[in-house]
Design an enzyme around this catalytic site. Structure first.
Site, short mmCIF file in Angstrom:
data_model
loop_
_atom_site.label_atom_id
_atom_site.label_comp_id
_atom_site.label_asym_id
_atom_site.label_seq_id
_atom_site.Cartn_x
_atom_site.Cartn_y
_atom_site.Cartn_z
NE ARG A 1 -4.46 -1.34 9.32
CZ ARG A 1 -3.36 -0.67 8.92
NH1 ARG A 1 -3.39 0.61 8.74
NH2 ARG A 1 -2.24 -1.32 8.70
NE ARG B 1 2.00 -4.55 11.03
CZ ARG B 1 3.09 -4.33 10.28
NH1 ARG B 1 4.24 -4.89 10.59
NH2 ARG B 1 3.02 -3.55 9.25
NE ARG C 1 6.07 0.29 9.83
CZ ARG C 1 4.86 0.15 9.29
NH1 ARG C 1 4.60 0.69 8.11
NH2 ARG C 1 3.92 -0.51 9.92
NE ARG D 1 7.19 -2.24 5.61
CZ ARG D 1 5.87 -2.10 5.73
NH1 ARG D 1 5.13 -1.92 4.64
NH2 ARG D 1 5.29 -2.17 6.91
CE LYS E 1 -2.38 -0.92 3.77
NZ LYS E 1 -1.78 -2.22 4.16
P1 AMP Z 1 0.68 0.77 8.84
O1 AMP Z 1 1.79 1.77 8.74
O2 AMP Z 1 -0.48 1.11 7.95
O3 AMP Z 1 1.16 -0.66 8.66
O4 AMP Z 1 0.10 0.88 10.34
C1 AMP Z 1 0.94 0.63 11.46
C2 AMP Z 1 0.10 0.50 12.70
O5 AMP Z 1 -0.63 1.71 12.94
C3 AMP Z 1 -0.96 -0.59 12.68
O6 AMP Z 1 -0.43 -1.88 13.00
C4 AMP Z 1 -1.93 -0.08 13.77
O7 AMP Z 1 -1.40 -0.29 15.07
C5 AMP Z 1 -1.91 1.43 13.52
N1 AMP Z 1 -2.94 1.82 12.53
C6 AMP Z 1 -2.73 2.32 11.27
N2 AMP Z 1 -3.90 2.58 10.66
C7 AMP Z 1 -4.88 2.23 11.53
C8 AMP Z 1 -6.30 2.24 11.47
N3 AMP Z 1 -6.97 2.64 10.38
N4 AMP Z 1 -6.98 1.80 12.56
C9 AMP Z 1 -6.34 1.42 13.68
N5 AMP Z 1 -5.00 1.35 13.79
C10 AMP Z 1 -4.26 1.76 12.73
#
Ligand code: AMP
Length: 231
Positions: free
Chosen positions: A88, A171, A160, A127, A13
């Protein structure tokens, strides 16, 4: 254009959003990046979100929805946006529809990225990302020319904290339970476009996907205009 990028962690994404936001001149709104920024800045929101990011769980809906509403109210989102990582959960998707409805707007397209799970593990555990400009890298396939330094902006390239095999399992399980139902949610709205994102993308392939997205958005708008005129 109002576009959502949907897909499990590691389906690309962020990488797709990086190319698409430039090609379509749309602000890229990543909820993960917004949370990480708040954690790094030590804000109240960051304190509330940190434990969830560290464990790979979702931040509660009310915190996440509030943060996204504030971001969407900013001037650069007036003409459109590219949402990466939001919604999400079904309540988040409903809240987004409600926010748009207040302005008589609706989403144009949801691009659903699909990648087999074994490839997701390989991608995520290798990554890297530039913490300054967000440019994505991969230790095996696209490392930065100089280790730890972004080729584009010279910023620090890091791994990360949540990109470990253990956190990734949480996740992914969270994705199947809470996010996967959104595929049906948006399919029923007629705005879902599935895309197999398992390969690497040449600039030509990205261009042809962008053309496909624009055509699909045109079709979606025509069919929604037809539906309104029949009401
Ligand atoms: P990402 O960078 O999109 O992989 O998001 C990293 C982390 O941020 C996720 O594992 C969640 O802990 C939190 N997070 C990101 N987007 C959301 C969302 N829409 N709802 C809830 N938690 C989120």
């Amino acid at each position: 254009m109002k576009i959502v990028l949907l897909g499990a962690p590691g389906t690309g994404k962020g990488t797709m959003a990086f190319s698409m936001s430039r090609a379509l001149s749309l602000p890229h709104i990543s909820t993960g990046d917004l949370f990480r920024f708040n954690i790094a800045e030590g804000t109240e929101l960051g304190h509330r979100a940190k434990q969830y990011l560290d464990s790979g769980k979702l931040v509660p809906d009310e915190i996440t929805i509030g943060m996204v509403k504030e971001r969407l109210a900013e001037g650069d989102c007036r003409e459109g946006f590219l949402l990466d990582g939001f919604p999400r959960t079904v309540p988040q998707a409903v809240a987004l529809d409600e926010v748009l409805k207040l302005e008589s707007e609706e989403l144009d397209l949801v691009l659903n990225l699909q990648v087999p799970e074994e490839l997701i593990f390989r991608r995520i555990t290798n990554r890297l990302v530039c913490s300054a400009c967000g440019k994505p890298y991969n230790k095996l396939d696209f490392p930065p020319v100089q280790e730890g330094v972004c080729d584009t902006c010279g910023g620090p390239v890091i791994q990360r904290r949540d990109d470990t095999a253990e956190t990734l399992r949480t996740r992914l399980d969270t994705y199947y339970e809470l996010t996967d139902p959104l595929v049906t949610y948006y399919q029923e709205q007629g705005i879902l476009l599935n895309h197999d994102n398992s390969g690497t993308h040449t600039p030509d392939q990205v261009d042809s996907l962008i053309t496909k997205i624009k055509e699909q958005i045109k079709l979606n708008r025509q069919s929604s205009a037809t539906a309104i005129s029949q009401e």
